[in-house]
Design an enzyme around this catalytic site. Structure first.
Site, short mmCIF file in Angstrom:
data_model
loop_
_atom_site.label_atom_id
_atom_site.label_comp_id
_atom_site.label_asym_id
_atom_site.label_seq_id
_atom_site.Cartn_x
_atom_site.Cartn_y
_atom_site.Cartn_z
CG ASP A 100 -1.99 -1.08 1.10
OD1 ASP A 100 -2.28 -1.49 -0.05
OD2 ASP A 100 -2.49 -1.53 2.14
CG HIS A 160 24.89 6.56 -12.50
ND1 HIS A 160 24.25 6.17 -13.64
CD2 HIS A 160 25.32 7.82 -12.76
CE1 HIS A 160 24.30 7.14 -14.54
NE2 HIS A 160 24.96 8.15 -14.03
CG ASP A 210 26.37 14.20 -8.96
OD1 ASP A 210 25.53 15.12 -8.91
OD2 ASP A 210 26.68 13.62 -10.02
CG ASP A 254 23.57 17.40 -11.96
OD1 ASP A 254 24.14 16.85 -11.01
OD2 ASP A 254 23.57 16.95 -13.13
CG HIS A 284 31.25 11.02 -17.23
ND1 HIS A 284 31.30 12.40 -17.26
CD2 HIS A 284 31.87 10.65 -16.08
CE1 HIS A 284 31.89 12.84 -16.16
NE2 HIS A 284 32.27 11.80 -15.43
CG HIS A 333 23.53 16.39 -18.23
ND1 HIS A 333 22.60 17.07 -17.47
CD2 HIS A 333 24.42 15.89 -17.32
CE1 HIS A 333 22.89 16.94 -16.19
NE2 HIS A 333 24.01 16.25 -16.06
CG HIS A 369 20.61 13.31 -17.38
ND1 HIS A 369 21.10 12.04 -17.48
CD2 HIS A 369 21.45 13.95 -16.52
CE1 HIS A 369 22.18 11.91 -16.71
NE2 HIS A 369 22.40 13.06 -16.11
CD GLU A 379 27.97 15.94 -15.31
OE1 GLU A 379 28.18 15.05 -14.48
OE2 GLU A 379 26.84 16.22 -15.73
CE1 TYR A 419 34.33 10.06 -11.51
CE2 TYR A 419 34.78 10.12 -13.87
CZ TYR A 419 34.10 10.60 -12.77
OH TYR A 419 33.19 11.62 -12.93
NE ARG A 460 30.08 13.53 -11.36
CZ ARG A 460 30.02 12.28 -10.91
NH1 ARG A 460 30.89 11.39 -11.34
NH2 ARG A 460 29.12 11.93 -10.02
CD GLU A 462 26.99 17.65 -12.37
OE1 GLU A 462 27.02 16.86 -11.40
OE2 GLU A 462 26.23 17.52 -13.34
N1 GLY Z 1 23.72 13.78 -11.19
C1 GLY Z 1 23.62 13.18 -12.46
C2 GLY Z 1 24.58 13.75 -13.40
O1 GLY Z 1 25.50 14.42 -13.00
O2 GLY Z 1 24.44 13.64 -14.58
MN MN Z 2 25.14 16.12 -14.28
MN MN Z 3 25.52 15.36 -11.12
#
Ligand code: GLY
Ligand code: MN
Ligand code: MN
Length: 435
Positions: A36, A240, A257, A268, A347, A351, A358, A381, A385, A403, A405
């Site tokens: 529920d 992630h 992040d 972000d 990566h 974005h 995103h 960003e 790594y 990272r 960002e």
């Molecule tokens: N937090 C997700 C990204 O940086 O794309």
């Molecule tokens: Mn991002």
């Molecule tokens: Mn991010």
């Protein structure tokens, strides 16, 4: 808080739709978590952008004919008993004035009314493929019209994707949207500062996650724009990572992040900092490369440059830096050509950012990277790594993940970093953490 002009959003979309067309946009639906219990409800971004309406169980219909352009809403009826359990419902009667639309009906009536709304319409715009149940409903409505063609009405002859119109519109942010995104970035920036101030070896990652959520909620912003990543030590190399359950060790770097939403608009932000307040020589060396790469990327964000320019700039700095530190060997241009950086940087550098973290909007137009225009918002960003089992490099580099960002608005003359309040130079981070 800035007010979004949802009527204007609908007006622009209607102007861009072809004559004799209908656009249908369903609200998000509640998702069961277990038995529920449901996941917290988040409105669908397209639906929100066109209505500002935050209930589930609703569908928006924009209809354009030579005679008139109108917006109609199907929503949950008022129901005293149900509202005791699940809360206030606006209801169709109040919706017309509240949302400044031309008509509203109970969602129970949609199957019956949809064929009438689609009769003599040429083209149906929808987010085809997003939700199979709704696709089915729209197609059934068209089939029902086809059964009546002998009465003289005509059925739609084309089904178009709404994305190219609506998502291109969403890509360029209005001043009210920019103001909300700026507020989200400022709030999240302060939350990141809090985490840097509070961290101590021995704490658990989820404690920092909790501090960030607490800070944003205390400012009035309860929802995260996405699941927070708090990765200490080698967990920072998991792009992630959301377990956030490890104990933070002395000597770890911590990658956070995290960003909140302000009235559905995302921030972000990523920062990476030492648990004990002091970067080690290896951490410092890799961190400075990522920071230089991020500055180089941000420098490229201006009208006229294309979406991939920041990524190309970041790749140059990162590859050059890795060569200087001995993690890569060879000619920088050749290493970039061969994508030799990929084991350390896998990566892209950014974005679009908006209602979705995103966000929507094409990245290429006719196969070419799209050109930046004022009002676009994107992230910058870059990262490095070095996996714990990366045997191609000396042990001292392994298990370091970094990272950095920021959220960047394209302005008429260049850019503005919306998340600039949170420090990122080595000196500024160490000064903040020692204070
Ligand atoms: N937090 C997700 C990204 O940086 O794309
Ligand atoms: Mn991002
Ligand atoms: Mn991010």
């Amino acid at each position: 808080m800035a007010t979004i002009d949802f009527s204007q959003n609908r007006h622009t979309l209607l102007q861009n739709m072809v004559m004799d067309s209908v656009a249908i946009i369903p609200a998000a639906s509640l998702k069961v978590r277990n038995r529920d219990a449901e996941f917290p409800f988040r409105q669908d971004s397209d639906f929100f952008y066109l209505s500002g309406f935050t209930e589930d169980g609703a569908v928006l219909v924009l209809r354009k004919t030579a005679e008139k352009s109108e917006t109609l809403l199907f929503c949950q009826s008022k129901d005293k008993e149900m509202e005791i359990w699940t809360g206030f419902r606006l209801g169709p009667d109040a919706a017309v004035d509240a949302l400044q639309i031309q008509g509203a009906f109970s969602i129970q009536e949609i199957d019956q009314k949809l064929p009438t709304l689609l009769a003599d319409i040429q083209c149906v715009y929808a987010l085809w493929g997003n939700d199979k149940e709704w696709d089915q409903k729209f197609i059934q409505a068209i089939e029902r019209i086809k059964l009546k063609v002998r009465t003289g009405i005509t059925a739609p002859t084309s089904m178009l994707a709404l994305e190219p119109l609506l998502h291109e519109q969403r890509l360029i942010k209005s001043s009210a949207e920019i103001s909300l995104m700026s507020q989200a970035a400022k709030t999240s920036a302060q939350a990141h500062i809090k985490a840097m101030e509070l961290v101590k070896p021995g704490m658990f990652e989820y404690m920092l996650e909790g501090e960030i959520r607490h800070h944003c909620a205390m400012q009035g912003f309860r929802f995260d724009a996405y699941s927070s990543i708090v990765g200490s030590g080698e967990n920072a190399c998991i792009l992630h990572y959301t377990h956030n359950d490890a104990q933070i060790k002395d000597g770890d770097l911590i990658l956070i992040d995290a960003g909140c939403e302000v009235n559905h608009y995302a921030s972000d932000i990523t920062r990476t900092f030492p648990a004990n307040g002091k970067f080690s020589p290896q951490q410092k060396a890799l961190y400075q490369i990522v920071l230089d790469a991020q500055y180089a990327a941000i420098e490229q964000i201006k009208p006229g440059n294309h979406f991939n320019d920041p990524h190309e700039a970041a790749l140059k700095v990162i590859t050059q830096g890795l060569v200087e530190l001995g993690l890569l060997t060879g000619e920088v241009d050749e290493l970039i050509e061969k994508e030799a950086y990929k084991p350390f940087y896998m990566h892209k550098t950014g974005h679009w950012l908006g209602l979705d973290v995103h966000d929507v909007g094409a990245y290429k137009i006719k196969g070419e990277w799209r050109v930046f225009e004022a009002g676009m918002v994107l992230t910058a960003e870059p990262g490095i790594y070095v996996a714990v089992d990366e045997e191609s490099v000396d042990k001292k580099w392994r298990g370091i993940g970094i990272r950095i960002e920021d959220d960047v608005l394209v302005t008429n003359t260049g850019h503005e970093v919306l998340s600039k309040d949170v420090p990122k130079s080595i000196d500024a981070i160490e000064a903040l953490m020692s204070a």
